[in-house]
Design an enzyme around this catalytic site. Structure first.
Site, PDB file in Angstrom:
ATOM      1  N   ARG A 152       1.123   1.694   4.680  1.00  0.00           N
ATOM      2  CA  ARG A 152       1.404   0.566   5.709  1.00  0.00           C
ATOM      3  C   ARG A 152       2.657   0.609   6.107  1.00  0.00           C
ATOM      4  O   ARG A 152       3.935   0.585   5.237  1.00  0.00           O
ATOM      5  CB  ARG A 152       1.008  -0.357   5.092  1.00  0.00           C
ATOM      6  CG  ARG A 152      -0.319  -0.820   4.328  1.00  0.00           C
ATOM      7  CD  ARG A 152      -0.440  -2.225   3.638  1.00  0.00           C
ATOM      8  NE  ARG A 152       0.562  -1.896   2.352  1.00  0.00           N
ATOM      9  CZ  ARG A 152       1.083  -3.033   1.591  1.00  0.00           C
ATOM     10  NH1 ARG A 152       0.346  -4.206   1.715  1.00  0.00           N
ATOM     11  NH2 ARG A 152       1.663  -2.723   0.544  1.00  0.00           N
ATOM     12  N   PHE A 250      -6.368  -9.445   4.429  1.00  0.00           N
ATOM     13  CA  PHE A 250      -6.810  -9.260   5.677  1.00  0.00           C
ATOM     14  C   PHE A 250      -7.747 -10.347   6.313  1.00  0.00           C
ATOM     15  O   PHE A 250      -8.792 -10.062   6.883  1.00  0.00           O
ATOM     16  CB  PHE A 250      -7.489  -7.786   5.564  1.00  0.00           C
ATOM     17  CG  PHE A 250      -6.566  -6.806   5.810  1.00  0.00           C
ATOM     18  CD1 PHE A 250      -6.259  -6.225   6.890  1.00  0.00           C
ATOM     19  CD2 PHE A 250      -5.770  -6.274   4.594  1.00  0.00           C
ATOM     20  CE1 PHE A 250      -5.394  -5.203   6.981  1.00  0.00           C
ATOM     21  CE2 PHE A 250      -4.907  -5.376   4.688  1.00  0.00           C
ATOM     22  CZ  PHE A 250      -4.465  -4.895   5.977  1.00  0.00           C
ATOM     23  N   CYS A 261      -2.339   3.010  14.154  1.00  0.00           N
ATOM     24  CA  CYS A 261      -3.525   3.397  13.246  1.00  0.00           C
ATOM     25  C   CYS A 261      -4.983   2.751  13.707  1.00  0.00           C
ATOM     26  O   CYS A 261      -6.008   3.347  14.110  1.00  0.00           O
ATOM     27  CB  CYS A 261      -3.204   3.449  11.714  1.00  0.00           C
ATOM     28  SG  CYS A 261      -1.993   4.254  11.194  1.00  0.00           S
TER      29      CYS A 261
END
Ligand SMILES: NC(=O)c1ccc[n+]([C@@H]2O[C@H](COP(=O)([O-])OP(=O)(O)OC[C@H]3O[C@@H](n4cnc5c(N)ncnc54)[C@H](O)[C@@H]3O)[C@@H](O)[C@H]2O)c1
Length: 435
Positions: A152, A250, A261
């Site tokens: 990430r 998330f 991405c």
């Protein structure tokens, strides 16, 4: 082992530095001469916490080299990693031209057995394409491996040095052995290495990113619904996330996902599906919901003021998320575009991403040197990135600087308690509006 990394961007540079840290000799290749020159001088060309120290240490140890000359790097390497861009083409498909043109060069240049490891995010079948291109140019033996990257941005060094898993797609025992050797320092500490065929490996990356994009978007829809029915998304998020089948990560609502991405990978998987006469209904809906979500606060600002014409908006944050200078597909850019179209002016503050935004937006907006200066004479504040420096602001100073005590928070930076007694109008995502 001697390793080349072709493409020294976010993934290539972090991968190259990590592999050097693990004791390999790494030759990073890039076509961008300016970038290579800066790296040779010890300058890290991207913002990535923790990278500089490791980068300098490995340059000094003579394990990390930079070049624009791919032949020079290939001649000295047993393994060649590809960390090249795969941007969305006009129809949403991943543009493989960078990967296939380097495959062509490899085919023309290799003089001994190599393992070509693809780290770029690519559609199912790309390993076969790379193999075909190289085979058309050489009789020298080689293997192609799919080794998707899961780092990430913002945590890239940490992720790269402590991966949750290593996925390797290969049908060659020899290549698998070489990959196992490269990643032995990780597997030795318990990190699983998951071997599979190339196609499954290529799809694993798209499936993982698309799933995360769906998770974020699902939560954004729950947040929008919370507002309709008077529920509080923070409570719902905690209640849901405590179920370990769901988890807390998330589940934070906001003004959509961006970055280099998720948007492109969701698009590419949809397009790959269409090519096989297959419709990813969930992904199509995710894209549509996210597109609206990114600019959901523009309507709110317009509703609040009646018009956006002549309104001065202070924007905190430009990067697509905190801890990166990456602005690809950032929600800030969508907001800037629409706000300008509707006649607003914008003064933005982002210490890290400002330079990259300037390259695209230029002087269509103004830039402030710090978060409070951005507020001077502005009609409201819009928060577009969750930089931690915004978490505990001085609300009194903010009130002094702003024309109106009005905040539109696209990243739910503040708790309700923080704002409640400040006298601010506070609109966030999925929670009650204060004021
Ligand atoms: N950025 C991320 O967080 C991330 C995470 C996982 C996977 N990926 C995937 O990794 C790939 C690379 O992404 P990135 O973000 O590092 O891209 P990037 O744009 O930051 O870097 C790509 C680099 O390749 C160089 N390049 C282009 N053509 C070249 C050529 N012919 N020879 C040598 N160098 C060349 C560019 O100059 C650039 O420096 C993409 O497929 C992406 O989807 C990215």
């Amino acid at each position: 082992m001697n390793i080349s990394i072709v493409g020294t961007g976010y993934v290539g540079l972090v991968t190259g530095t990590t592999l050097a840290e693990l004791g390999n000799t790494v030759f990073c290749v890039d076509i961008d001469e300016n970038k290579v020159e800066r790296m040779k001088q010890g300058i890290v060309p991207i913002y990535e916490p923790g990278l500089e120290e490791m980068f300098l240490r490995n340059i000094q140890a003579k394990r990390l080299f930079f070049t624009t000359d791919i032949k020079e790097a290939l001649d000295q390497s047993d393994v060649i990693y590809l960390a090249l861009p795969t941007p969305p083409g006009g129809d949403g498909s991943a543009d493989l031209s960078f990967v296939l043109s380097v495959a062509n060069q490899i085919g023309e240049m290799i003089t001994s057995y190599k393992v070509i490891v693809n780290k770029s995010t690519v559609p199912v079948g790309t390993a076969d394409k790379v193999r075909a291109v190289i085979s058309s140019k050489t009789d020298i033996p080689f293997d192609v491996v799919s080794n998707p990257e899961f780092l990430r941005e913002g945590f890239a060094v940490k992720d790269s040095m402590n991966p949750s898993r290593v996925v390797v797609g290969s049908s060659s025992e020899k290549a698998k052995e070489i990959m196992a050797k490269i990643y032995q320092p990780f597997t030795n500490t318990g990190v699983p290495i998951i071997f599979m065929d190339e196609k499954s490996s290529e799809l694993t990356k798209y499936a993982a990113n698309s799933f995360l994009a769906v998770k974020i978007t699902f939560m954004n829809e729950i947040a929008n619904y919370c507002e309709k029915v008077g529920a509080d998304v923070d409570k719902v998020r905690l209640g849901m996330g405590s179920d370990d089948r769901i988890g807390h990560r998330f589940l934070f609502p906001g003004i959509g996902y961006g970055g280099s991405c998720f948007p492109k990978d969701v698009k590419a998987l949809i397009k790959s599906g269409h090519d096989e006469d297959f419709t990813f209904k969930i992904l199509e809906a995710t894209e549509e919901v996210n597109k609206k979500q990114k600019v959901i606060l523009v309507d709110e600002i317009e509703k609040y003021f009646g018009t956006l014409k002549g309104k001065k908006i202070a924007m905190w944050g430009l990067a697509f998320k905190a801890n990166t200078d990456d602005i690809r597909e950032a929600s800030s850019l969508d907001n800037i575009e629409i706000l300008l179209e509707k006649g607003a002016q914008i003064v933005a503050y982002d210490a890290i991403a400002e330079d990259n935004v300037k390259k695209i937006v230029g002087d269509k907006i103004a830039y402030a040197p710090d978060m409070y200066t951005a507020l001077e004479g502005a009609d409201c504040l819009l928060i577009a990135t969750e930089w931690s420096e915004f978490k505990n602001p001085n609300f009194e100073l903010m009130a002094e600087k702003l024309n109106n005590k009005v905040i539109f928070d696209g990243r739910n930076m503040f708790s309700m308690e923080q704002v409640e007694d400040t006298g601010f109008y506070y609109k966030s995502i999925g929670r009650k509006t204060i004021g």
